[in-house]
Every structure is written in structure tokens, then in C-alpha cells.
Enzyme design. Structure first.
Site, PDB file in Angstrom:
ATOM      1  N   ASP A 120      30.368  38.396  38.586  1.00 62.11           N
ATOM      2  CA  ASP A 120      29.391  39.121  39.405  1.00 62.11           C
ATOM      3  C   ASP A 120      29.858  40.517  39.751  1.00 62.11           C
ATOM      4  O   ASP A 120      31.037  40.852  39.672  1.00 62.11           O
ATOM      5  CB  ASP A 120      29.180  38.378  40.729  1.00 62.11           C
ATOM      6  CG  ASP A 120      30.383  38.525  41.664  1.00 62.11           C
ATOM      7  OD1 ASP A 120      31.509  38.246  41.207  1.00 62.11           O
ATOM      8  OD2 ASP A 120      30.203  38.939  42.820  1.00 62.11           O
ATOM      9  N   ASP A 168      37.394  32.453  34.082  1.00 65.26           N
ATOM     10  CA  ASP A 168      36.514  33.494  33.556  1.00 65.26           C
ATOM     11  C   ASP A 168      37.315  34.677  33.019  1.00 65.26           C
ATOM     12  O   ASP A 168      37.153  35.087  31.881  1.00 65.26           O
ATOM     13  CB  ASP A 168      35.500  33.943  34.628  1.00 65.26           C
ATOM     14  CG  ASP A 168      36.145  34.226  35.983  1.00 65.26           C
ATOM     15  OD1 ASP A 168      37.382  34.251  36.085  1.00 65.26           O
ATOM     16  OD2 ASP A 168      35.386  34.428  36.956  1.00 65.26           O
ATOM     17  N   ASP A 193      42.947  39.239  35.240  1.00 64.53           N
ATOM     18  CA  ASP A 193      43.039  40.678  35.460  1.00 64.53           C
ATOM     19  C   ASP A 193      44.502  40.993  35.789  1.00 64.53           C
ATOM     20  O   ASP A 193      45.327  41.093  34.890  1.00 64.53           O
ATOM     21  CB  ASP A 193      42.063  41.018  36.600  1.00 64.53           C
ATOM     22  CG  ASP A 193      41.928  42.486  36.887  1.00 64.53           C
ATOM     23  OD1 ASP A 193      42.149  43.296  35.984  1.00 64.53           O
ATOM     24  OD2 ASP A 193      41.573  42.849  38.031  1.00 64.53           O
TER      25      ASP A 193
HETATM   26  P1  5GP Z   1      43.287  38.689  39.244  1.00 65.74           P
HETATM   27  O1  5GP Z   1      43.738  37.834  40.387  1.00 65.74           O
HETATM   28  O2  5GP Z   1      43.772  38.236  37.895  1.00 65.74           O
HETATM   29  O3  5GP Z   1      43.600  40.143  39.484  1.00 65.74           O
HETATM   30  O4  5GP Z   1      41.708  38.660  39.247  1.00 65.74           O
HETATM   31  C1  5GP Z   1      41.064  37.465  39.146  1.00 65.74           C
HETATM   32  C2  5GP Z   1      39.657  37.500  39.667  1.00 65.74           C
HETATM   33  O5  5GP Z   1      39.182  38.831  39.984  1.00 65.74           O
HETATM   34  C3  5GP Z   1      38.724  37.003  38.594  1.00 65.74           C
HETATM   35  O6  5GP Z   1      38.690  35.589  38.565  1.00 65.74           O
HETATM   36  C4  5GP Z   1      37.424  37.641  39.001  1.00 65.74           C
HETATM   37  O7  5GP Z   1      36.796  36.914  40.002  1.00 65.74           O
HETATM   38  C5  5GP Z   1      37.852  38.982  39.564  1.00 65.74           C
HETATM   39  N1  5GP Z   1      37.787  40.024  38.524  1.00 65.74           N
HETATM   40  C6  5GP Z   1      38.797  40.617  37.872  1.00 65.74           C
HETATM   41  N2  5GP Z   1      38.356  41.503  36.964  1.00 65.74           N
HETATM   42  C7  5GP Z   1      37.006  41.460  37.038  1.00 65.74           C
HETATM   43  C8  5GP Z   1      35.946  42.139  36.328  1.00 65.74           C
HETATM   44  O8  5GP Z   1      36.119  42.976  35.429  1.00 65.74           O
HETATM   45  N3  5GP Z   1      34.677  41.793  36.687  1.00 65.74           N
HETATM   46  C9  5GP Z   1      34.392  40.885  37.666  1.00 65.74           C
HETATM   47  N4  5GP Z   1      33.115  40.645  37.924  1.00 65.74           N
HETATM   48  N5  5GP Z   1      35.364  40.224  38.335  1.00 65.74           N
HETATM   49  C10 5GP Z   1      36.647  40.507  38.025  1.00 65.74           C
HETATM   50 MG    MG Z   2      33.483  38.349  42.057  1.00 62.31          MG
HETATM   51 MG    MG Z   3      37.937  33.588  38.190  1.00 63.09          MG
END
Ligand code: 5GP
Ligand code: MG
Ligand code: MG
Length: 198
Positions: free
Chosen positions: A163, A104, A107
């Protein structure tokens, strides 16, 4: 569900349903050409990537196998952090397979960095990533994303599977919530908690 159905909670729509699905479908056609003859295995992390997996895989022009994984991390509300644990594992053996992770959003890159390493250590022949959304400003882990949908600013977004507090996943576009919505929920949650990370 559309923006109009939750209008009071939404600050702005970032990507419309049409733009989002148009891009996902075009990428799926391109990816199909790249994986022709490779019998790819598509993997998505629940719950967030379930929607994009459905749209993406249906628009592909070659047969693929699909599997899901559920992960959890420690942290609160709008940021992922810390340690990844597998809540529900794949049912497929990835050894020797050409794996495409359908995500999805990327980040910090923490989750994908962990997942790519995990799949490689299980013997995947190759591991690439399609990410519907990316927030380049927040990248901390250098994960190569071969197929990118949209780059978005450093804002917390919901919709199309994403979400906030388990809500808004069924919104058909990508939107930014009004700060008041999550301030309200975070006020209720105290300290650290275990979250369904994805
Ligand atoms: P990362 O591990 O890359 O920091 O974050 C990954 C996960 O954090 C994503 O798969 C998602 O579940 C959640 N996440 C990161 N940014 C967002 C955002 O802007 N909105 C939402 N709803 N979830 C996020
Ligand atoms: Mg979430
Ligand atoms: Mg994800």
C-alpha cells in the site's frame, strides 16, 4: 484493479500481473519439493503479504498450515524504522515447526530480521524466507532470503498487497507511484505517527 484504473497516479508499471504470478507459482512448486514430508507452517505478516500468501500457497503441491501476524512499527510514510510491536499474534505454536515466512518485500531487512529471531526464540525447527520482492540497494540487516522473487530498484512500489497510505493494495501488478501522490499525503501528515507497518 488494474493499472488502467488508476492511470493518473502511476509513474510506471514495474512487474506485470502475469510476470508476478508466474514467478510466484514457479517458486511455490520448487518450495513444495524442498518441504516434502516436513509439514511446513507458512507465516505472513499482515496486511501486505496477504495477497502473495494466497497465490503462493494455492500453487504449492503439498498440504501446509497457514498463519498470520500483525506488526507495527514507528516511523512515517514510506520508510520503516525503530521498534517492532506485535499487534496480533499467531494462533499457532511454532515450537518444533519448519516455518516459511512468505513476505511481500524485503527493504532494509529490519522487519524480517526481527521476525526470524522471534520465531527462532519460540523454538521453530527451521525458519526460511520467500520474499516476492527485494530491494538489495537498501539492505541494512543481513537476513538470508532463501527464495527470492524479483529484485527491484530503490523505488517505493505499490500493488499486489503493498500500500501507500492504505491504498493500492488491490492493484494486480507492481507499480511506482507518481511522486506527487505521496508528497500530497505527507504534506497532510505532520511529524511522527504510528503506522500499520506491513
Ligand atoms: P524493512 O523492514 O525490510 O525495511 O521493510 C519491510 C516493510 O516495509 C515491508 O514489509 C513493507 O510493508 C514496507 N515497505 C518497504 N518497502 C516498501 C515499498 O517499496 N512499498 C511499500 N508499499 N511498502 C514497503
Ligand atoms: Mg504499508
Ligand atoms: Mg511485509
Amino acid at each position: 484493479m488494474q493499472i488502467k484504473d488508476v492511470q493518473d497516479d502511476i509513474a510506471e508499471e514495474l512487474i506485470s500481473h502475469e510476470a508476478l504470478e508466474g514467478k510466484i507459482r514457479r517458486m511455490a512448486v520448487k518450495v513444495s519439493e524442498d518441504y516434502e514430508g516436513k509439514d511446513p507452517l507458512l507465516i505472513a505478516v499482515l496486511k501486505g503479504a496477504a495477497n502473495v500468501m494466497t497465490t503462493f500457497s494455492q500453487a504449492m503441491t503439498i498440504p501446509v498450515e497457514i498463519d498470520y501476524m500483525s506488526l507495527s512499527t514507528y516511523g512515517s510514510g514510506t520508510r520503516s524504522a525503530g521498534k517492532v510491536t506485535v499487534r496480533q499474534d499467531l494462533s499457532t505454536d511454532v515450537a518444533g515447526r519448519h516455518v516459511l515466512i512468505v513476505e511481500d518485500i524485503i527493504d532494509s531487512g529490519f522487519t524480517l530480521d526481527w521476525l526470524v529471531n522471534e520465531l527462532k526464540s519460540r523454538g521453530a525447527a527451521s525458519v526460511e524466507i520467500f520474499a516476492m520482492l527485494g530491494k538489495p540497494a537498501r539492505r541494512k540487516f543481513d537476513v538470508p532470503v532463501k527464495y527470492k522473487g524479483f529484485e527491484i530498484p530503490d523505488k517505493f512500489v505499490v500493488g499486489y498487497g503493498l500500500d501507500y497510505d492504505e491504498r493500492y493494495r488491490n492493484l494486480d501488478s507492481i507499480a511506482v507511484l507518481k511522486p506527487s501522490v505521496y508528497q500530497e499525503v505527507e504534506k497532510r501528515a505532520t511529524g511522527s505517527q504510528t503506522n500499520q507497518a506491513e
